[in-house]
Design an enzyme around this catalytic site. Structure first.
Site, PDB file in Angstrom:
ATOM      1  N   GLY A 376      43.090 105.450  19.837  1.00  0.00           N
ATOM      2  CA  GLY A 376      41.991 104.558  20.201  1.00  0.00           C
ATOM      3  C   GLY A 376      41.002 105.255  21.105  1.00  0.00           C
ATOM      4  N   PRO A 377      39.892 104.603  21.406  1.00  0.00           N
ATOM      5  CA  PRO A 377      38.855 105.216  22.253  1.00  0.00           C
ATOM      6  C   PRO A 377      39.331 105.380  23.686  1.00  0.00           C
ATOM      7  CG  PRO A 377      38.318 102.936  21.756  1.00  0.00           C
ATOM      8  CD  PRO A 377      39.503 103.271  20.912  1.00  0.00           C
ATOM      9  N   PRO A 378      38.624 106.175  24.492  1.00  0.00           N
ATOM     10  CA  PRO A 378      39.034 106.388  25.888  1.00  0.00           C
ATOM     11  C   PRO A 378      38.945 105.097  26.707  1.00  0.00           C
ATOM     12  CG  PRO A 378      37.445 108.050  25.180  1.00  0.00           C
ATOM     13  CD  PRO A 378      37.462 107.002  24.123  1.00  0.00           C
ATOM     14  N   GLY A 379      39.857 104.979  27.677  1.00  0.00           N
ATOM     15  CA  GLY A 379      39.771 103.907  28.650  1.00  0.00           C
ATOM     16  C   GLY A 379      40.343 102.582  28.230  1.00  0.00           C
ATOM     17  N   GLY A 381      43.655 101.951  27.877  1.00  0.00           N
ATOM     18  CA  GLY A 381      44.989 101.723  28.434  1.00  0.00           C
ATOM     19  C   GLY A 381      46.115 102.427  27.716  1.00  0.00           C
ATOM     20  N   LYS A 382      45.836 103.461  26.941  1.00  0.00           N
ATOM     21  CA  LYS A 382      46.893 104.142  26.202  1.00  0.00           C
ATOM     22  C   LYS A 382      47.888 104.823  27.139  1.00  0.00           C
ATOM     23  CE  LYS A 382      44.093 106.791  23.869  1.00  0.00           C
ATOM     24  NZ  LYS A 382      42.839 106.319  24.495  1.00  0.00           N
ATOM     25  N   THR A 383      47.361 105.506  28.145  1.00  0.00           N
ATOM     26  CA  THR A 383      48.242 106.229  29.072  1.00  0.00           C
ATOM     27  C   THR A 383      48.985 105.278  29.990  1.00  0.00           C
ATOM     28  OG1 THR A 383      46.751 108.138  29.017  1.00  0.00           O
ATOM     29  CG2 THR A 383      48.321 108.024  30.829  1.00  0.00           C
ATOM     30  N   SER A 698      28.447 100.054   5.315  1.00  0.00           N
ATOM     31  CA  SER A 698      28.528  98.592   5.408  1.00  0.00           C
ATOM     32  C   SER A 698      27.160  97.943   5.581  1.00  0.00           C
ATOM     33  CB  SER A 698      29.437  98.197   6.581  1.00  0.00           C
ATOM     34  OG  SER A 698      28.916  98.669   7.801  1.00  0.00           O
ATOM     35  N   LYS A 741      32.381  94.030  15.309  1.00  0.00           N
ATOM     36  CA  LYS A 741      31.068  93.629  14.809  1.00  0.00           C
ATOM     37  C   LYS A 741      30.781  92.160  15.120  1.00  0.00           C
ATOM     38  CE  LYS A 741      31.010  96.999  11.034  1.00  0.00           C
ATOM     39  NZ  LYS A 741      31.040  97.195   9.572  1.00  0.00           N
TER      40      LYS A 741
END
Length: 829
Positions: A376-379, A381-383, A698, A741
């Site tokens: 997923g994108p940074p920031g 909460g992955k870590t 799209s 979207k």
């Protein structure tokens, strides 16, 4: 070479003037010898077969370069040995073994090449030289050869007997040259000398060189023996000194105590037999070494590392699912899919443990589990979620940052032969954790690089494979270490950058960007308290209203996560802290109107729906890793020809515009669009914000709506936004990122969403409070899209096509519902 006859006769053997050639590598055959020759190359086998079909005479000649596999005449020497073929045997592997008897030296005048090499040859006769000189040289040759043999030069007893039994001096010189370790060039030089005395002199010179080499070998051997004797003497002296020191210090022996201490620790580790055997071998080496030796220090460090590793130390898993759910909810807001996956992991582990206790499955199966990768994108909460997983499991937590790692030894460690060698990051992480079943976070696994030292992503293949990591071998340890009980979690921003083989070993859990409501809750529950504490503020000294936080989210940050949001909150907190510390105020309430004072002018202004329905202007939706938003697609029709696309459109969007225009041309009669209006007009499609590149599959529906609206003069609805791709046949294809979207469209004030019918399942991901305030229109065809997107719907277009003249463009109360189709407006309350 004689011109006629074409044959040379020697005793009873008739030698043709042109003979087949068998090239050999690295050896020379001399006259009177009987030798076996193994042939495996096609040209050599062909030459042998030709010789057998002719006079059974073949020329054996050496290659100048033994690495040439397909030699030409220029690759061979010009003097070889004519041989009579006595016997040929074909082996099962296709090779041929030939027994030859060497006839004599032969000079080659020319080589020819077909399937094999042939040579025009002239037999060379030996010249004995002066009798007295020959006798002296022969005696010298005998003495020098015997001196070498007695001095330690090794030759087989058969070779020595054969050489000493030769009465002919020329043959003796040839046989000595054949059996000694002379260079190929020197052996060839002996073959090329016709005069026997010259040949003996050359061999004597070579024997002198061999004698010098032997003398140097004996000297080096003596020096080595002397060094060994000195080391052995020093060893005995050191042992005596240790005993003397032990007596002087009252029986204390520090070195023995250290070795015994290591031995005791190793015994307590409970190592597997094969591992313990290797460790004991190193320990025994250490006990026999001088403590000040350089290698002793290396072994001591190695054994210390081994004793510090958790070979059989585990932390007990907390398998209380309710408690784990509470911990995850306390630490993170949202992330429901991730939390569900962790709780599923715990549930499976708990059931496995219960079955193992009943003896239904092997205990080793309890600790096996999947390798998770959070993408997923940074920031988002992955870590931090990995820390919460370790906390909920009751396990130790280890984070290994892999971003920028370019050396395989980062994973596998260095071999102990290198100075400063150390274990890899995996083993170091386990040593710091102190247990063999921690949660190990492999952070930024997509940022691994490959350098000349190796590819660390390839080294991770064994680490992350449950079928192999039970026997992971670190280069430094040199023995297998069980990683099967470790719970590995990887993180990545761009999963497509992870090698496929590595990705195949992991289960992907996708982290989508936070919606504004989630960011608001995260700010109130986590970010505000943390920033107040870091900036020395108390809860009663500052308050930030929800409206201020919402404006902070939408007008001052544009991101998928909350890192910049926390920075902005910290900025506001610092400025308030300054005012309070300066006794200007005692407490501050920050509203949305106060943000300009603290943070300056808004950095981002979200798009808003048009104020009125406009001809040629359709509203599309787009998705980026930092969230969704709307965009306007504008079409203008003017005199001219062709289509103009502006606004930094990518190739896919350009193709969507061409497909939409083609669909409009194909259905022009049905929509009341004269063909000449399309052919004799310049259709200009523009997407505003030209400084921002735009790409994606799209935008077809929005482009078609804009084009049809511009060509027919029917306005597009301002409260409708759409996403989906149009094909030439009018099918409406599914897209991705629907949740983001829709959130962007709702932020812009849009109430109606046109979406592909195939994406109806994605509506479950949209929060309930948004589904209850918006209307979604699943479509399968372009006609269904136009029926919702245009004022008056499809009826207005069909009226134009049927010659109905002008059509009222008043906005209907609800989209027209066409009988027999699935385009009914859906209110997903």
């Amino acid at each position: 070479m004689p011109d006629s006859p074409a044959e040379i006769k020697t005793s009873e053997i008739t030698i043709p003037a042109n003979v087949p050639v068998c090239p050999v590598r690295g050896s020379v055959i001399y006259p009177t010898m009987v030798q076996h020759i193994d042939a495996s190359r096609a040209l050599s086998i062909a030459a042998i077969e030709a010789a057998m079909q002719e006079e059974k005479v073949i020329l054996i000649v050496s290659q100048r370069d033994k690495d040439v596999d397909d030699p030409q005449g220029s690759d061979l020497y010009n003097v070889g040995t004519l041989c009579s073929v006595l016997r040929v045997r074909k082996n099962a592997d296709g090779t041929v073994q030939m027994l030859v008897s060497a006839i004599g030296r032969a000079s080659v005048s020319s080589y020819t090449r077909g399937d094999f090499l042939r040579a025009d040859v002239e037999l060379l006769t030996s010249e004995p030289g002066k009798t007295l000189e020959l006798q002296a040289l022969t005696r010298e040759l005998n003495e020098k050869f015997e001196s070498l043999i007695s001095g330690g030069k090794f030759l087989s007893s058969e070779a020595v007997q054969t050489i000493q039994g030769k009465e002919d001096a020329g043959e003796m010189a040839d046989f000595i040259a054949f059996n000694m370790d002379f260079k190929l060039e020197d052996k060839q030089a002996v073959l090329e000398l016709r005069k026997v005395t010259d040949r003996i002199r050359r061999v004597l010179s070579l024997l002198d060189g061999e004698a010098e080499v032997m003398s140097m070998q004996q000297k080096i051997r003596a020096q080595v023996k002397e060094e060994i004797d000195r080391n052995q003497r020093e060893y005995y002296l050191r042992e005596q000194m240790k005993v003397i020191q032990k007596e002087l210090h009252g029986g204390e022996d520090g070195e023995t105590d250290e070795t015994e201490e290591l031995r005791t620790k190793i015994e307590a580790l409970g190592l597997a037999p094969d591992v313990k055997k290797e460790i004991d071998r190193e320990l025994n080496r250490l006990s026999r070494m001088h403590p000040d030796a350089a290698e002793a220090s290396v072994i001591r460090t190695y054994l210390t590392t081994v004793t510090e590793l958790p070979w059989n130390v585990r932390s007990d898993d907390q398998l209380d699912i309710v408690q784990a759910a509470n911990i995850l909810d306390e630490d993170h807001y949202g992330l429901e899919k991730v939390k569900d996956r962790v709780l599923e992991f715990l549930a499976v582990r708990r059931l496995r443990k219960e079955r193992a206790e009943r003896g239904e499955i092997d205990a080793a199966e309890v600790n096996k589990g999947p390798i998770l990768v959070f993408t997923g994108p940074p920031g988002v909460g992955k870590t931090s979620i990995a820390q919460s997983i370790a906390k909920s499991l009751g396990r130790k937590y280890v984070r290994i940052a892999l971003g920028g790692a370019r050396d395989e030894s980062d994973i596998r460690g260095h071999r102990r032969t290198y100075i400063g060698a150390m274990p890899g990051r995996i083993i170091q992480g386990l040593r710091s954790a102190g247990t063999k079943n921690p949660v190990v976070l492999l952070d930024e696994v997509d940022k691994l690089g490959a350098g000349y030292q190796g590819d660390p992503s390839a080294a991770l293949l064994e680490v992350l494979d449950p079928a192999q990591n039970a026997n992971f071998t670190d280069h430094y340890l040199g023995v297998p270490f069980d990683l099967s009980e470790v719970m590995f979690i990887a993180t990545a921003n761009y999963p497509e950058q992870i090698p496929p083989a590595l990705m195949d070993r992991m289960e992907v859990i996708d982290f989508s960007s936070y919606i504004e409501q989630e960011k608001l809750e995260i700010a109130k529950r986590y970010l505000m308290p943390r920033q107040l504490n870091q900036n020395g503020l108390k809860g009663n000294q500052i308050s930030i209203t929800d409206a201020a936080l919402e404006k902070l989210i939408s007008h001052y940050t544009r991101e998928a996560g909350v890192r910049n949001l926390e920075r902005e909150i910290g900025t506001v907190a610092r400025k308030v802290a300054r005012r309070i510390a300066g006794a200007e105020v005692k407490r501050v309430k920050v509203t949305d109107k106060d943000l300009d004072r603290y943070l300056g002018q808004s950095r981002y202004t979200p798009e808003h729906e048009n104020r009125e329905d406009m001809v040629g202007v359709a509203t599309g939706m787009f998705y980026t890793p930092v969230g969704g938003d709307i965009l306007f697609i504008e079409t203008s029709v003017s005199p001219g020809r062709g289509m103009v696309l502006t606004g930094q459109l990518g190739d896919v969007m350009k193709e969507s515009a061409r497909a939409a225009l083609t669909y409009a041309k194909t259905n022009g009669d049905r929509f009341g669009i004269p063909r000449e209006r399309i052919d004799e007009s310049e259709i200009h499609i523009h997407v505003p914000a030209g400084g921002i590149p735009k790409e994606g599959p799209s935008a077809g529906g929005a482009m078609l709506t804009s084009i049809i609206s511009a060509l027919t003069g029917i306005p597009a609805r301002r409260d409708v936004a759409m996403t989906g791709e149009i094909t030439l046949t009018g099918r409406y294809l599914p897209i991705g990122g629907l949740k983001e979207k829709v959130l962007g469209a709702r932020r812009a004030g849009i109430r109606h969403i046109i979406m592909p019918k195939a994406n109806e399942g994605d509506l479950r991901d949209i929060p309930l409070h948004l589904r209850s305030t918006m209307r979604f229109h699943p479509c399968e065809t372009a006609d269904q899209v136009l029926d919702v997107a245009l004022v008056g719907g499809l009826a207005a277009l069909e009226a134009r096509g049927n010659g109905g003249g002008s059509v009222s463009t008043a906005k209907p109360k609800a989209p027209r519902r066409k009988r027999g189709t699935d385009d009914a407006t859906i209110a997903t309350a």
